[in-house]
Design a protein around this motif. Structure first.
Motif: not given
Length: 615
Positions: A358-387
């Motif tokens: 599982y490259a992404v495993d049970d991820v949940s969050f909400e994003l509101h209008r005008g907001e910026t969510l930063g996603i950080v982690g090492e290579s292989g953490s699943g950041k780009s797959t989630l995107s």
């Protein structure tokens, strides 16, 4: 400390590298390009020099000259360039070949372009050793190769020597390249941008390794980078280059704490700092914009001209969406990600059974209008797959993606087409995402045509207006991508993402490969555009300092899961998870003493982890 602009280094006894009045000129159809113009510096035996500057400053041209790699090209080189007593400028080809590997070795920026994909790493290191030691037998060369791999921290070196480059991670490949450089035990190791594309933790490991090797082997180090924070804790002296010249050089502590030249000061100001919050950064950018606007109006009044009108912003969103809903105290989120998982099948070889991970495993969050969510982690953490799941370039294996209250998880490609207007993506490498055979005008305008705009004049007008808004010339509409610098190409990619006036923009490592000054310009541009277009952003990066400066909230990912998520200040100032603390400890800092302290702390943690593993 030297007088800025003189480029003269103090005399140093027993210099293993001595460069005097080096000039490198490349003839072109448009005339001569003076890549290096009168450069002088020295590196003592066992010393470490950092060479910093933007792309085009002459850093890499100098590095290649030290290795004699301009031979066979049309480059004209003059001056004195001594490496362990050999003048590279006047030496014969045979003398230069004997010098490489034995006296000086080079670690290049991209290990995959330096390692042959069809040969094992063992074969390549053995070849490097036997080339410079023709009398060595196969057994001795193999032993040397294994020793070199063990020295740079490759586990089970005797077994992994039979592996191919693609079987290693990016950080491990960089270690292999360092091992190849060390196998002949050179007097000088020249590392040209060795950590540019690496995560902060892997970057810290490589810099720690170079520091350990330098001290253990009594080897000199020349570390080339565009980032002052990278060299701060790894060198004794630093040389700052601009347009082929040394504008400042001296002790690293003095240069970083009391820079004399305006260019050095500008580089330091552009370095993102992990201790600077988003609020501080936005306040600084807005204040600078206000000052610049006032200066422009004052200049126009002085010349008697009519003050220029402010550029028209994008159509304003409904009043309810004018501020982030998170700050307004609630409201329907623009995006909801609910328990998403992404499973990939891994082949098991000729006889082995296939497996899944599982490259992404049970991820949940909400994003509101005008907001910026930063996603950080090492290579292989699943950041780009989630995107890519949010963008629906990948369909989640499990879970839901809800945009503006609509479940988009299982929409067909035809149903997704209208959605593409609202969700856009800025990729890491703009050159690979721009068609080299299309002009930038056509690349940006294609999205309008796909969405139904048939009037060519309207397309051209809107593209040119947006080019001007992102800081490019509207007249460059018919130019091709290769005619632009890296920072300009990233601006083109931003324009292409904004041409449809999206509601959500996903930025996947948009500044990781840029110089710090260009990176600063792109980040400022994104901040301005977010204000003007009322954008909602997801900002994916491995650079913690960059993420903090652009994010309202930060999610830390590891092995496909979000291990910590909170507002930016809380994550950075009061991290709850050990992994977050490890990332923060690995982030480069500009204070050399603090960098050394963090390095000692990393050594302590590694020893502690080793002791615990042995219990």
């Amino acid at each position: 400390m030297t007088t800025p602009g003189t480029g003269q280094a103090p005399d140093t006894a027993e210099a293993v590298v001595s460069v005097r009045d080096l000039k490198i000129t490349f003839p072109t159809l448009d005339g001569d390009v003076h890549a290096v113009d009168g450069l002088s510096f020295e590196v003592p035996a066992g010393g470490a020099l950092g060479i910093v500057g933007e792309s085009g400053s002459g850093k890499s041209a100098t590095s290649l000259a030290l290795m004699g790699l301009h031979r066979g090209t049309r480059a004209r080189i003059s001056g004195e360039l001594l490496v362990a007593g050999t003048d590279v400028v006047t030496a014969t080809d045979q003398q230069v070949r004997a010098m490489r590997g034995n006296d000086i070795a080079m670690v290049f920026q991209d290990p995959m372009s330096s390692l042959h994909p069809q040969y094992t790493i063992g074969n390549q290191i053995v070849e490097a050793y036997r080339t410079h030691h023709p009398g060595a037998g196969a057994a001795e060369a193999r032993r040397r190769a294994v020793d070199a791999l063990e020295r740079v921290g490759i586990p089970e070196a005797a077994r992994r020597i039979h592996s191919y480059p693609h079987e290693f991670s990016g950080g491990m490949r960089q270690r292999v390249l360092i091992a190849m450089g060390l196998v002949c035990e050179p007097k000088v190791l020249l590392a040209d941008e060795p950590t540019t594309a690496l995560d902060v933790t892997v970057q810290a490991q490589i810099l720690d390794l170079l520091d350990d090797l330098r001290r253990d082997l009594g080897m000199s180090l020349i570390l080339v980078s565009h980032d002052l924070a990278v060299v701060a804790g790894s060198v004794d002296r630093v040389l700052v280059m601009q347009k082929g010249r040394a504008v400042e050089q001296g002790d690293v502590r003095t240069v970083l704490s009391e820079p004399e030249h305006p260019y050095t000061q500008a580089l330091l100001a552009a370095v993102p700092r992990v201790e600077v919050s988003r609020a501080q950064r936005r306040a600084q950018v807005r204040a600078e914009r206000a000052v610049a606007a006032e200066q422009e109006r004052a200049a126009e009044r002085e010349h008697g001209a009519e003050p220029a009108r402010e550029p028209e912003a994008a159509p304003a969103p409904p009043p309810a969406a004018a501020a982030p809903a998170a700050e307004a105290g609630g409201g329907e989120p623009l995006l909801r990600v609910e328990n998403v998982r992404q499973r990939f099948r891994v082949r098991g070889g000729m006889f082995g059974a296939a497996s899944y991970f599982y490259a992404v495993d049970d991820v949940s969050f909400e994003l509101h209008r005008g907001e910026t969510l930063g996603i950080v982690g090492e290579s292989g953490s699943g950041k780009s797959t989630l995107s890519r799941m949010i963008m629906r370039l990948l369909q989640p294996t499990e879970g839901r993606v809800v945009f503006e209250g609509r479940d988009i998880t299982r929409l067909s490609d035809r149903q997704l087409r209208p959605l593409r207007r609202d969700i856009q993506m800025i990729f890491q490498n703009p050159y690979s995402s721009l068609n080299p055979r299309l002009t930038i005008g056509d690349s940006i305008g294609t999205a309008l045509r796909v969405q139904g705009e048939r009037n060519g004049k309207v397309v051209r007008q809107r593209v040119q207006e947006l080019l001007e808004r992102v800081g490019l010339e509207p007249a460059h509409y018919n130019r091709f991508p290769h005619a632009f610098s890296g920072g300009q190409r990233q601006r083109i990619a931003i324009a292409r993402a904004l041409i449809l006036r999206p509601k959500l923009v996903i930025c996947d490592e948009p500044v990781s490969a840029l110089d710090v000054s260009t990176q600063d310009q792109v980040l400022r541009l994104l901040a301005e555009l977010q204000d003007d277009f009322d954008l909602t952003l997801i900002f994916v990066a491995h650079d913690l300092a960059v993420v903090r400066q652009v994010s309202d909230r930060v999610a830390v990912m590891r092995k496909g899961r979000i291990v910590e998520m909170s507002d930016g200040d809380s994550v950075y100032e009061q991290p709850r998870h050990d992994y977050t603390r490890q990332l923060l400890a690995a982030a480069p800092v500009l204070d050399p003493d603090e960098a050394r302290r963090l390095r000692a702390e990393r050594h302590r943690l590694r020893r502690q982890a080793g002791d615990n593993a042995g219990v």
